[in-house]
Design a protein around this motif. Structure first.
Motif, mmCIF file in Angstrom:
data_model
loop_
_atom_site.group_PDB
_atom_site.id
_atom_site.type_symbol
_atom_site.label_atom_id
_atom_site.label_comp_id
_atom_site.label_asym_id
_atom_site.label_seq_id
_atom_site.Cartn_x
_atom_site.Cartn_y
_atom_site.Cartn_z
ATOM 1 N N ALA A 1 37.798 36.205 40.070
ATOM 2 C CA ALA A 1 37.006 35.791 41.230
ATOM 3 C C ALA A 1 36.757 36.976 42.158
ATOM 4 N N LYS B 1 35.613 33.639 32.375
ATOM 5 C CA LYS B 1 36.719 34.517 32.751
ATOM 6 C C LYS B 1 37.446 34.977 31.501
ATOM 7 N N LEU C 1 33.060 38.526 42.649
ATOM 8 C CA LEU C 1 32.538 38.418 44.013
ATOM 9 C C LEU C 1 32.118 39.792 44.532
ATOM 10 N N ASP D 1 42.753 34.039 37.383
ATOM 11 C CA ASP D 1 41.605 33.457 38.089
ATOM 12 C C ASP D 1 41.286 34.250 39.346
ATOM 13 N N ARG D 2 42.321 34.642 40.054
ATOM 14 C CA ARG D 2 42.135 35.388 41.303
ATOM 15 C C ARG D 2 41.502 36.760 41.049
#
Length: 76
Positions: free
Chosen positions: A25, A15, A29, A21-22
């Protein structure tokens, strides 16, 4: 149709510091879901989705890094 090399995936893509982090992700994704959908539509079986997913996320990270550098250069 060519076959994949069946080599283990290379080291994971980390990352970037400039995303939460969100954010990372969610972004990865979305990319991986797109790769899987594309492989299904193209009827690519086996390790194609995994191999292409890793390549796509690596490319995403590299381009994000370039954009952040360009943005920093235009701000300064």
């Amino acid at each position: 149709m060519p076959h994949t090399t069946q080599q283990p995936a290379s080291e994971p893509v980390g990352k970037p510091d400039y995303l939460t982090d969100r954010q990372w992700a969610g972004l990865t994704l979305g990319v991986l879901m797109g790769v899987v959908e594309g492989c299904e539509r193209a009827e690519l079986k086996g390790a194609w989705a995994s191999d292409l997913g890793v390549a796509a996320v690596k490319g995403l990270r590299a381009r994000l890094d370039e954009l952040v550098v360009e943005e920093g250069a235009s701000d300064g």
